[in-house]
Write an enzyme that holds these catalytic residues in place. Structure first.
Site, PDB file in Angstrom:
ATOM      1  N   PRO A 292      33.863  48.888  35.185  1.00 22.78           N
ATOM      2  CA  PRO A 292      33.618  47.693  34.385  1.00 22.78           C
ATOM      3  C   PRO A 292      34.862  47.601  33.329  1.00 22.78           C
ATOM      4  CG  PRO A 292      31.624  48.873  34.746  1.00 22.78           C
ATOM      5  CD  PRO A 292      32.654  49.673  35.561  1.00 22.78           C
TER       6      PRO A 292
ATOM      7  N   GLY B 226      40.190  48.074  35.445  1.00 24.39           N
ATOM      8  CA  GLY B 226      40.444  47.720  36.890  1.00 24.39           C
ATOM      9  C   GLY B 226      41.832  47.867  37.336  1.00 24.39           C
TER      10      GLY B 226
ATOM     11  N   GLU C 174      46.596  49.988  51.133  1.00 27.74           N
ATOM     12  CA  GLU C 174      45.521  49.126  50.941  1.00 27.74           C
ATOM     13  C   GLU C 174      46.356  47.680  50.900  1.00 27.74           C
ATOM     14  OE1 GLU C 174      42.875  50.394  47.752  1.00 27.74           O
ATOM     15  OE2 GLU C 174      42.520  48.189  47.095  1.00 27.74           O
TER      16      GLU C 174
ATOM     17  N   HIS D  23      41.954  18.535  56.055  1.00 22.93           N
ATOM     18  CA  HIS D  23      40.447  18.379  56.593  1.00 22.93           C
ATOM     19  C   HIS D  23      39.752  17.346  55.535  1.00 22.93           C
ATOM     20  CE1 HIS D  23      41.154  21.829  59.243  1.00 22.93           C
ATOM     21  NE2 HIS D  23      40.023  21.535  59.866  1.00 22.93           N
TER      22      HIS D  23
ATOM     23  N   GLY E 224      44.577  44.828  43.557  1.00 27.43           N
ATOM     24  CA  GLY E 224      45.621  44.729  42.869  1.00 27.43           C
ATOM     25  C   GLY E 224      45.855  43.255  42.673  1.00 27.43           C
TER      26      GLY E 224
END
Lengths: 261, 391
Positions: B132, B135, B254, B350, B376
């Site tokens: 929290p 990050g 990742e 669209h 990230g």
């Protein structure tokens, strides 16, 4: 137990097929060539016999030199080895000619069971499995939707329009399977890699003792006389509802007229 | 170093055909249902395991397929065709984020207990970095572990954890010691960080909330609380105090898998847009015949292709064992931004149908937005690149 699965290289089932106007045979270079999808059901049965009963499985292909990739593809499902019959003399063979070559190749092999797909997605004659059994003088169990090997006999559920019959015979025997028999697996990456190094034996017609006077385009019993491109799809009938509900009865009339109801 | 026009071998292409058939036949038909449920079916992971897709580039001795990294690329490119961004992301969190550190840093016992069942899809893994209050700042994690005899006691929270509700263990970043001093007397915030393998069924481990998200809705994303969670000494992954370096290694993979899925999703969005533009008519002709839409489609295709080339270059380096942090960060930044731009242009093309839930564009648009945040943020990638450029 030794099992042989004959497979076929066919034009991509989903693709547009073309006939070569020169010799009136399927133009095999027109689209992408693939392992006949019906063969996958035969391969799956063979792989299960390998897993559950320790069967040794050989894949057999009759086709041109560049069909090797199709044999490798079949091997990637986990089959043990490949045998490819390649010879200019067999090009253009009809169903019976094909059956003669496959039967000849099988005469040179040891096997307990031959598992075919019931048809190929290009010709769709369904003739080859029974013809091979006939030539070899072996029991023919076609359209199997279930297959079990029990000791020295094979039991199949033979599919027909009203259900199925339970048919059994001694081994060796020739079986053809329908798509309802199983859910074929996807080849694993390990299987794909392993297929590269599995034994693949290539033989000519004379290697297997075949007679060039009985096979190939010139000796085919079935002759294509004429062909025409498929006519374009006709426009359908459009029934529009004006809000009164009349469209429902119009639709019902149309269905009755077309004998849908 | 030049890479060939196609880095994929025949074997890779056969794998691609298998994966595509599986994805289109077994996954795609359920995408809408899973999206509505906010949960993709529990059979997916074991089925992927059975097919060998959870460990394509993992060694065969642990149940992997022993392929190179290009096989992972093939799988990543194909699985996005399941018509949902959620499922590919959830699978990638397992295969390409939480598990590689187990293989790289784990003991044989840890590999047997975690990697082997995870490759079968029986144990589902999460990667636990974000908190929290920390990050992208890995050095700032507050979840901490203190020793108690041979055990460790872990306290803290982790948030935005993919597979956090269904997961059975977390590859978790935890502070095990306060920052030490660098030789010149400054605190070294990257010291004192360690990795742990934390089982989710331990007393004190709580899934506090399943988060409600704009996109990626079929994937479960959780807020996790850990209150005096006791783990044995054997739960430590790798070397105590080396967690920062270890997780920096993990982040390369990742970012690569995020880039792979970004490019693949954009490719699919482009293909759909092209098909729509050729079919949809306005003012008496298909909209693809209007210059404005032709140029839009060309720009989309060009951006996808440019990013794919950068991506394949990074993949080639990674596949050969190079540690190309700058290029991989650039790749992640470029691919994520491109994926959202392409999705946004697709929605514009669209028109009203793009904004309607009836067409797949809106889902791609919502799903693609995450790519600029997860793994990230854009801003973090820029920080990494600027640091490595010496700015």
């Amino acid at each position: 137990m030794k099992v042989i699965v004959p497979v076929k290289r066919v034009p991509d089932t989903a693709g547009e097929k073309k006939i070569d106007p020169n010799d009136k045979t399927v133009d095999r270079d027109a689209g992408e060539a693939v392992l006949c999808p019906v063969n996958e059901f035969a391969i799956e049965e063979a792989v299960r016999l390998k897993e559950n009963a320790g069967a040794e499985v050989k894949v057999l292909l009759m086709g041109p030199d560049n069909a090797q990739s199709i044999v490798r593809k079949a091997l990637s499902y986990g089959l043990d080895e490949g045998l490819q019959i390649t010879d200019d003399a067999i090009a253009g063979s009809d169903a019976i000619g094909t059956a003669r070559v496959i039967a000849k190749a099988l005469e040179n092999e040891e096997f307990d069971l031959v598992i075919f797909g019931n048809q190929s997605t290009d010709a769709r004659t369904c003739l080859v499995p029974a013809a091979v059994a006939e030539i070899l003088g072996l029991p023919s169990l076609t359209y199997a939707r279930k297959l079990e090997v029990d000791g020295d006999k094979v039991v199949v559920h033979r599919e027909h329009e009203e259900g199925w019959d339970v048919v059994e015979s001694t081994l060796p025997a020739v079986v053809s399977v329908v798509e309802a028999i199983n859910e074929p697996r996807y080849p694993s990456f390990k299987g794909i890699m392993a297929a590269k190094s599995k034994p693949l034996n290539q033989k000519s017609l004379s290697d297997i003792g075949g007679d060039a006077g009985e096979v190939g385009f010139d000796n085919a019993n079935a002759v294509l006389i004429e062909f025409a491109p498929r006519p374009p799809k006709e426009a359908g009938t459009i029934v529009e509802d004006d809000g009164s509900g009349a469209a429902a009865s119009q639709l019902a009339d149309w269905m009755e007229q077309k004998k849908f109801i | 170093m030049t890479i060939p026009t196609s880095p994929f071998t025949d074997e890779h292409q056969q794998l691609r055909a298998s994966v595509r058939r599986f994805v289109e036949g077994e996954l795609a038909p359920h995408a809408d249902e899973w999206e509505a449920d906010g949960w993709f079916a529990d059979w997916v992971f074991p089925r992927l395991g059975e097919l060998g897709y959870l460990g394509l580039s993992m060694p065969t001795e642990y149940g992997g397929q022993g392929a190179d990294y290009w096989a992972t690329v093939v799988f990543g490119e194909e699985i996005v065709r399941c018509r949902s961004g959620s499922l590919p992301m959830a699978v990638a969190a397992h295969t390409d984020m939480a598990l590689p550190p187990v293989l790289k840093f784990g003991t044989e016992e840890q590999k047997q207990a975690y990697l082997v069942p995870a490759l079968r899809g029986e144990r589902i893994a999460c990667i636990g970095i974000t908190e929290p209050e920390a990050g992208s700042n890995v050095a700032g994690v507050r979840t901490s572990a203190r020793r108690d005899g041979r055990d460790w006691i872990i306290n803290g929270s982790k948030v935005f954890i993919t597979n956090g509700v269904r997961g059975s263990f977390v590859t978790m970043v935890v502070r095990t010691a306060p920052p030490s001093q660098t030789p010149d007397g400054r605190p070294d915030p990257w010291s004192g960080i360690s990795l742990f393998l934390v089982d989710t069924d331990l007393p004190g481990f709580e899934v506090a909330q399943k988060l409600d998200k704009v996109g990626m809705r079929a994937s479960d994303t959780a807020l996790l609380h850990l209150t005096d969670v006791r783990v044995p000494a054997e739960a430590l992954l790798g070397i105590e105090g080396q967690g920062f370096k270890q997780i920096m290694w993990e982040l390369q993979g990742e970012r690569l898998i995020a880039s792979i899925q970004s490019v693949a999703a954009a490719q699919l969005t482009f293909e759909r847009s092209l098909a729509y533009a050729q079919e949809r008519e306005a003012f008496g002709r298909p909209i693809a015949r209007f210059q404005v839409q032709k140029h839009r489609l060309v720009d989309m295709a060009t951006e996808v292709e440019a990013c794919r080339r950068l991506l394949y270059d990074c993949v080639d380096k990674w596949n050969r064992g190079e540690y190309a942090t700058t290029e991989i960060a650039m790749c992640k930044l470029a691919c994520a931004q491109m994926a959202f731009r392409v999705a946004d242009e697709a929605m514009q093309l669209h028109g009203g149908y793009g904004y309607s839930r009836e067409f797949p564009v809106e889902r791609s648009w919502r799903d693609a937005r995450l790519m600029r945040i997860g793994g990230g943020t854009d801003e973090v990638q820029r920080e990494i690149i600027s640091k490595l450029m010496g700015l």
